[in-house]
Design a protein around this motif. Structure first.
Motif, PDB file in Angstrom:
ATOM      1  N   UNK A   5       0.803  -1.217   0.000  1.00 16.69           N
ATOM      2  CA  UNK A   5       0.000   0.000   0.000  1.00 16.69           C
ATOM      3  C   UNK A   5       0.842   1.275   0.000  1.00 16.69           C
ATOM      4  N   UNK A   6       2.140   1.144   0.089  1.00 18.96           N
ATOM      5  CA  UNK A   6       3.009   2.314   0.119  1.00 18.96           C
ATOM      6  C   UNK A   6       3.404   2.712  -1.302  1.00 18.96           C
ATOM      7  N   UNK A   7       3.392   4.023  -1.615  1.00 17.27           N
ATOM      8  CA  UNK A   7       3.817   4.451  -2.957  1.00 17.27           C
ATOM      9  C   UNK A   7       5.329   4.297  -3.123  1.00 17.27           C
ATOM     10  N   UNK A   8       5.761   4.229  -4.349  1.00 19.19           N
ATOM     11  CA  UNK A   8       7.187   4.106  -4.657  1.00 19.19           C
ATOM     12  C   UNK A   8       7.880   5.432  -4.351  1.00 19.19           C
ATOM     13  N   UNK A   9       8.818   5.411  -3.421  1.00 24.09           N
ATOM     14  CA  UNK A   9       9.544   6.600  -2.972  1.00 24.09           C
ATOM     15  C   UNK A   9      10.962   6.492  -3.509  1.00 24.09           C
ATOM     16  N   UNK A  10      11.334   7.347  -4.445  1.00 24.70           N
ATOM     17  CA  UNK A  10      12.595   7.193  -5.161  1.00 24.70           C
ATOM     18  C   UNK A  10      13.218   8.567  -5.436  1.00 24.70           C
ATOM     19  N   UNK A  26      14.056  13.151  -2.936  1.00 26.46           N
ATOM     20  CA  UNK A  26      13.269  11.932  -3.019  1.00 26.46           C
ATOM     21  C   UNK A  26      11.803  12.291  -3.045  1.00 26.46           C
ATOM     22  N   UNK A  27      11.022  11.558  -3.859  1.00 22.65           N
ATOM     23  CA  UNK A  27       9.611  11.874  -4.008  1.00 22.65           C
ATOM     24  C   UNK A  27       8.865  10.656  -4.533  1.00 22.65           C
ATOM     25  N   UNK A  28       7.545  10.740  -4.470  1.00 17.77           N
ATOM     26  CA  UNK A  28       6.703   9.712  -5.074  1.00 17.77           C
ATOM     27  C   UNK A  28       6.303  10.111  -6.496  1.00 17.77           C
ATOM     28  N   UNK A  29       6.672  11.321  -6.921  1.00 15.76           N
ATOM     29  CA  UNK A  29       6.354  11.787  -8.276  1.00 15.76           C
ATOM     30  C   UNK A  29       7.133  10.961  -9.297  1.00 15.76           C
ATOM     31  N   UNK A  41      24.524   9.343 -12.467  1.00 17.72           N
ATOM     32  CA  UNK A  41      23.310   8.531 -12.503  1.00 17.72           C
ATOM     33  C   UNK A  41      22.238   9.213 -13.344  1.00 17.72           C
ATOM     34  N   UNK A  42      21.275   8.438 -13.796  1.00 21.50           N
ATOM     35  CA  UNK A  42      20.144   8.957 -14.543  1.00 21.50           C
ATOM     36  C   UNK A  42      18.911   8.895 -13.657  1.00 21.50           C
ATOM     37  N   UNK A  43      18.212  10.029 -13.551  1.00 25.88           N
ATOM     38  CA  UNK A  43      17.038  10.128 -12.688  1.00 25.88           C
ATOM     39  C   UNK A  43      15.853  10.657 -13.487  1.00 25.88           C
ATOM     40  N   UNK A  44      14.634  10.316 -13.052  1.00 27.99           N
ATOM     41  CA  UNK A  44      13.467  10.950 -13.678  1.00 27.99           C
ATOM     42  C   UNK A  44      13.445  12.435 -13.325  1.00 27.99           C
TER      43      UNK A  44
END
Length: 92
Positions: A5-10, A26-29, A41-44
């Motif tokens: 139930x937890x959103x992906x936090x990355x 860090x965000x759930x966006x 590194x490559x990040x969204x």
């Protein structure tokens, strides 16, 4: 805590295009766009319209309210100069 139930936090990069400013946090966006960051590194990347680098309050470019305009409007509406007596009882 239930893991399902937890959103992906990355890690995500937020980019303010108006100011040319980006920061990693860090965000759930999520986003389909990616960016190569300074650490290799490559990040969204999520584009935002305003951040602390372009917000008028934080940059010191906030507009100030003109108090004289408000006083003049009060005087026009209620007549005479605010705070001045009518001339009687001045004590002289």
């Amino acid at each position: 805590m239930q893991q399902d139930k937890q959103p992906d936090y990355h890690p995500v990069v937020f980019r303010d295009r108006a100011a040319g400013y980006a920061f990693l946090t860090r965000s759930t966006a999520s986003s389909d766009q990616t960016i190569d960051w300074d650490d290799g590194e490559t990040y969204p990347v999520v584009d935002v319209e305003i951040s602390s680098e372009s917000h008028p309050f934080y940059t010191g470019k906030a507009r100030t309210v003109d108090p004289e305009g408000r006083i003049a409007q009060f005087e026009r509406r209620y007549g005479g100069a605010a705070g001045q007596g009518t001339g009687t009882g001045s004590g002289s």
